[in-house]
Design a protein around this motif. Structure first.
Motif, short mmCIF file in Angstrom:
data_model
loop_
_atom_site.label_atom_id
_atom_site.label_comp_id
_atom_site.label_asym_id
_atom_site.label_seq_id
_atom_site.Cartn_x
_atom_site.Cartn_y
_atom_site.Cartn_z
N ASP A 1 0.83 -1.20 0.00
CA ASP A 1 0.00 0.00 0.00
C ASP A 1 0.87 1.27 0.00
O ASP A 1 1.17 1.83 -1.06
N ASN A 2 1.36 1.66 1.17
CA ASN A 2 2.04 2.95 1.29
C ASN A 2 3.23 3.11 0.34
O ASN A 2 3.52 4.20 -0.13
N PHE A 3 3.95 2.01 0.08
CA PHE A 3 5.16 2.11 -0.76
C PHE A 3 4.97 1.42 -2.11
O PHE A 3 5.93 1.05 -2.77
N ARG A 4 3.73 1.27 -2.50
CA ARG A 4 3.39 0.53 -3.72
C ARG A 4 4.10 1.09 -4.94
O ARG A 4 4.56 0.37 -5.81
N LYS A 5 4.20 2.42 -4.96
CA LYS A 5 4.75 3.03 -6.18
C LYS A 5 6.21 3.39 -6.04
O LYS A 5 6.80 3.98 -6.93
N ASP A 6 6.79 3.03 -4.91
CA ASP A 6 8.20 3.38 -4.70
C ASP A 6 9.08 2.50 -5.60
O ASP A 6 9.00 1.28 -5.54
N PRO A 7 9.93 3.13 -6.44
CA PRO A 7 10.73 2.33 -7.38
C PRO A 7 11.62 1.30 -6.68
O PRO A 7 11.92 0.25 -7.26
N ILE A 8 11.99 1.56 -5.42
CA ILE A 8 12.84 0.61 -4.69
C ILE A 8 12.11 -0.72 -4.50
O ILE A 8 12.73 -1.78 -4.47
N PHE A 9 10.80 -0.66 -4.38
CA PHE A 9 10.07 -1.89 -4.02
C PHE A 9 9.17 -2.43 -5.15
O PHE A 9 8.37 -3.31 -4.91
N VAL A 10 9.31 -1.90 -6.36
CA VAL A 10 8.36 -2.33 -7.39
C VAL A 10 8.39 -3.85 -7.63
O VAL A 10 7.37 -4.45 -7.96
N ARG A 11 9.56 -4.44 -7.48
CA ARG A 11 9.64 -5.89 -7.73
C ARG A 11 9.66 -6.72 -6.44
O ARG A 11 9.75 -7.93 -6.47
N THR A 12 9.64 -6.02 -5.31
CA THR A 12 9.84 -6.72 -4.03
C THR A 12 8.64 -7.58 -3.64
O THR A 12 7.50 -7.13 -3.70
N LYS A 13 8.93 -8.83 -3.23
CA LYS A 13 7.88 -9.70 -2.69
C LYS A 13 8.12 -9.88 -1.19
O LYS A 13 9.26 -9.73 -0.72
N THR A 14 7.06 -10.25 -0.48
CA THR A 14 7.22 -10.41 0.97
C THR A 14 6.88 -11.83 1.41
O THR A 14 6.00 -12.47 0.84
N LEU A 15 7.61 -12.27 2.41
CA LEU A 15 7.37 -13.59 3.01
C LEU A 15 7.32 -13.37 4.52
O LEU A 15 8.14 -12.65 5.07
N LEU A 16 6.32 -13.98 5.15
CA LEU A 16 6.23 -13.86 6.62
C LEU A 16 6.43 -15.24 7.24
O LEU A 16 5.71 -16.18 6.91
N SER A 17 7.41 -15.35 8.13
CA SER A 17 7.58 -16.60 8.89
C SER A 17 6.92 -16.45 10.26
O SER A 17 7.22 -15.50 11.00
N ILE A 18 6.03 -17.40 10.56
CA ILE A 18 5.37 -17.39 11.87
C ILE A 18 6.17 -18.31 12.80
O ILE A 18 6.23 -19.52 12.56
N HIS A 19 6.76 -17.73 13.81
CA HIS A 19 7.51 -18.55 14.78
C HIS A 19 6.64 -18.93 15.96
O HIS A 19 6.98 -19.85 16.70
N ASN A 20 5.55 -18.20 16.15
CA ASN A 20 4.70 -18.51 17.28
C ASN A 20 3.38 -17.76 17.13
O ASN A 20 3.35 -16.53 17.23
N ILE A 21 2.29 -18.51 16.89
CA ILE A 21 1.03 -17.83 16.61
C ILE A 21 0.35 -17.33 17.88
O ILE A 21 -0.63 -16.58 17.85
N GLY A 22 0.93 -17.71 19.03
CA GLY A 22 0.39 -17.26 20.31
C GLY A 22 0.66 -15.78 20.58
O GLY A 22 0.04 -15.18 21.45
N TYR A 23 1.60 -15.20 19.84
CA TYR A 23 1.93 -13.79 20.03
C TYR A 23 1.49 -13.05 18.77
O TYR A 23 2.08 -13.22 17.71
N GLN A 24 0.40 -12.26 18.89
CA GLN A 24 -0.23 -11.73 17.68
C GLN A 24 -0.09 -10.23 17.52
O GLN A 24 -0.56 -9.65 16.56
N GLY A 25 0.55 -9.56 18.49
CA GLY A 25 0.68 -8.11 18.41
C GLY A 25 -0.68 -7.47 18.25
O GLY A 25 -1.00 -6.89 17.22
N ARG A 26 -1.54 -7.59 19.30
CA ARG A 26 -2.89 -7.03 19.22
C ARG A 26 -2.95 -5.68 19.91
O ARG A 26 -2.52 -5.55 21.06
N PHE A 27 -3.52 -4.69 19.22
CA PHE A 27 -3.60 -3.34 19.75
C PHE A 27 -4.95 -2.74 19.38
O PHE A 27 -5.65 -3.26 18.52
N PRO A 28 -5.31 -1.60 20.02
CA PRO A 28 -6.58 -0.96 19.67
C PRO A 28 -6.58 -0.49 18.21
O PRO A 28 -5.51 -0.26 17.63
#
Ligand code: ADP
Ligand code: GLC
Length: 488
Positions: free
Chosen positions: A150-177
């Motif tokens: 979203d925010n950096f969608r058009k940034d030339p640095i990231f036009v080809r960048t893909k993301t991968l998320l590794s879950i090491h522990n689903i018990g910690y979800q970073g929940r906030f208001p």
């Protein structure tokens, strides 16, 4: 292939658990396979800088980042992972990272890791370093896939960048208001019931990552299946089921330059499968250290753990009255929830001839307990991978585990396999999450211990297993390659 590896902790700089072990080693294994890797971690004040040669990136200078409507200044420092060419970029922001611990319950915990995510992205932009893959780890990095989409969608640095998320522990979800979306400069439209970022009336950084990452991995094959169920998914199972075609389980590896009793610098005596005499001396040394009597015939059971619900200390407590009657000694290294810390403190006081404990974090003792114990206990309720049991296999310390997640993928029950005519078992395991099942496994192990030939066979079966990173790192590389070859 350029890989940005983002994590909230990494050895040797800062560690609270297994994520640090992974983040300090997997990047080196990726480098060996030909990747150019940069690791990004926060520059916490608890990092002992005198040990490392960190260089201030004056060429980049100060970077301004807006978090929660305030401008914060970050600076970049640079170091290397030992014995490698892997660059580590430290995101320096004293306002957020000069605290007493890595993770906090402070009201601005969300802001700390919003800043980290933004900081890592800004670092790449300032260096004009365009990664093919951003490999994120756990909730602390979960906003990055959305920022890139979203925010950096058009940034030339990231036009080809893909993301991968590794879950090491689903018990910690970073929940906030939900207000944290504004703090993070993310659009409120993402927030609706059961949508991309919402869980139980809160905004979860981990769910955000699960929703927006191009690929999701977790750290064992069994855990990859388990988190699709309501028993183990901790409320995120439906989000994961939606993404199941992009979800993979890849077992963690081990750094045998660091975790090998033949060369381990923390051990007074070295040993290997061929000659285990040093192991017995390490046991004697460990027992002396804790003022326990040394007796070759009494098995020593070790525990090294964060003392939290995940690790099975409730069933351990249920089994305690029976466990303590067994002919065994115990040594526990751990810290965490006060109620569990207190159980071990009072056990040690009540049974000073049988039980010793160190309530705190000690890397040196963790190595010594891996080596000096006969048995290693890990009765986890759930365990994404678990590294301590894999270390214990290498150290000839027979693991007793609950059959879940990575524990099921690394420990094979001796009795069960022997009964089926195989003698490849390398430990003891149980299924039911109960004090009784835990007790029965410990009893089986203790009853087997005096049978030296059998015990030695179990131990050797564990010691010859190879969990080095190479194989798993290749699996990550092939996921990266698949991602890159896909059209946008
Ligand atoms: P988790 O990441 O869930 O804590 P792992 O088994 O993957 O579990 O990794 C734990 C890591 O942290 C291991 O390297 C272990 O030796 C280390 N560790 C855990 N507790 C302590 C402690 N109290 N002192 C030192 N090291 C510890
Ligand atoms: C987590 C998990 C543990 C895993 C480690 C590294 O903290 O609890 O099972 O081994 O991450 O992936």
């Amino acid at each position: 292939m350029k890989i940005a590896f983002i994590a909230s902790e990494a050895v040797p700089f800062v560690k609270t658990g297994g994520l640090a072990d992974v983040a300090g080693v997997l990047p080196k294994a990726l480098e060996k396979l030909g990747c150019e890797v940069k690791v990004y971690i926060p520059k916490y004040s608890i990092i002992d800088e005198s040990q490392f040669n960190l260089l201030y990136r004056q060429d980049i200078g100060e970077i301004k980042i807006k978090v929660a409507d305030k401008i914060r200044i970050i600076k970049l420092y640079q170091g290397k992972l030992p014995n490698s060419n892997v660059t580590v970029i430290f995101i320096d922001c004293p306002w957020y990272f000069h605290r007493e611990s890595v993770y906090t319950n402070d009201p601005d915990e969300d802001e700390r890791f919003i800043l980290f995510c933004r900081g890592a992205i800004e670092a790449m932009r300032m260096e004009k370093w365009s990664p093919d893959i951003i490999h994120c780890n756990d909730w602390q990095t979960g906003l990055i896939p959305l920022y890139i989409k979203d925010n950096f969608r058009k940034d030339p640095i990231f036009v080809r960048t893909k993301t991968l998320l590794s879950i090491h522990n689903i018990g910690y979800q970073g929940r906030f208001p939900r207000e944290s979306l504004d703090k993070a400069d993310l659009n409120q439209t993402y927030y609706f019931s059961e949508g991309p970022v919402e869980i139980n009336d809160s905004f979860s950084f981990l769910k955000t990552g699960i929703w927006f990452a191009d690929i999701i991995t977790t750290v064992s094959e069994t855990y990859a299946r388990e988190i699709l169920t309501s028993e183990y998914g901790k409320g995120l199972e439906n989000a994961l089921i939606l993404r199941r075609d992009s979800l993979y389980g890849i077992l963690n590896g081990v750094d045998y330059n660091y975790w090998d009793p033949a060369i381990d610098n923390y051990l007074p005596f070295h040993y290997s499968g061929k000659d285990l005499s040093g192991k017995l001396k390490d046991k004697e040394y460990l027992l002396n250290h804790f003022n326990l009597k040394f007796d070759v015939n009494v098995p020593l059971i070790g525990i090294i753990s964060r003392l939290v619900d995940q690790k099975g200390f409730d069933i351990f407590s249920d089994a305690l009255p029976e466990l303590i009657k067994l002919n065994a000694q115990w040594v526990i290294i751990g810290n965490g929830e006060p109620r569990y810390e207190n159980i071990f403190r009072s056990l040690t006081l009540k049974y000073p001839d049988k039980v010793a404990s160190f309530i705190g974090f000690s890397i040196e003792l963790s190595h010594l307990v891996e080596a000096g114990s006969d048995i290693f206990l890990m009765p986890s309720h759930y365990e994404p991978c678990g590294l301590t049991q894999i270390y214990s296999l290498k150290y000839g310390t027979v693991p007793i585990v609950r059959k879940t997640g990575g524990l099921a993928d690394t420990v094979q029950d001796w009795d069960e396999l022997q009964y089926q005519g195989f003698d490849t078992g390398n430990g003891f395991s149980f299924n039911d999450y109960s004090g009784y099942a835990l007790f029965s496994s410990v009893k089986r192990a203790i009853d087997t211990f005096p049978h030296k030939d059998t015990w030695n066979k179990i131990r050797q079966n564990g010691m010859i297993k190879d969990f080095s990173w190479d194989k798993s790192a290749r699996k990550y590389v092939s996921l990266y390659e698949n991602l890159i070859s896909k059209q946008n």
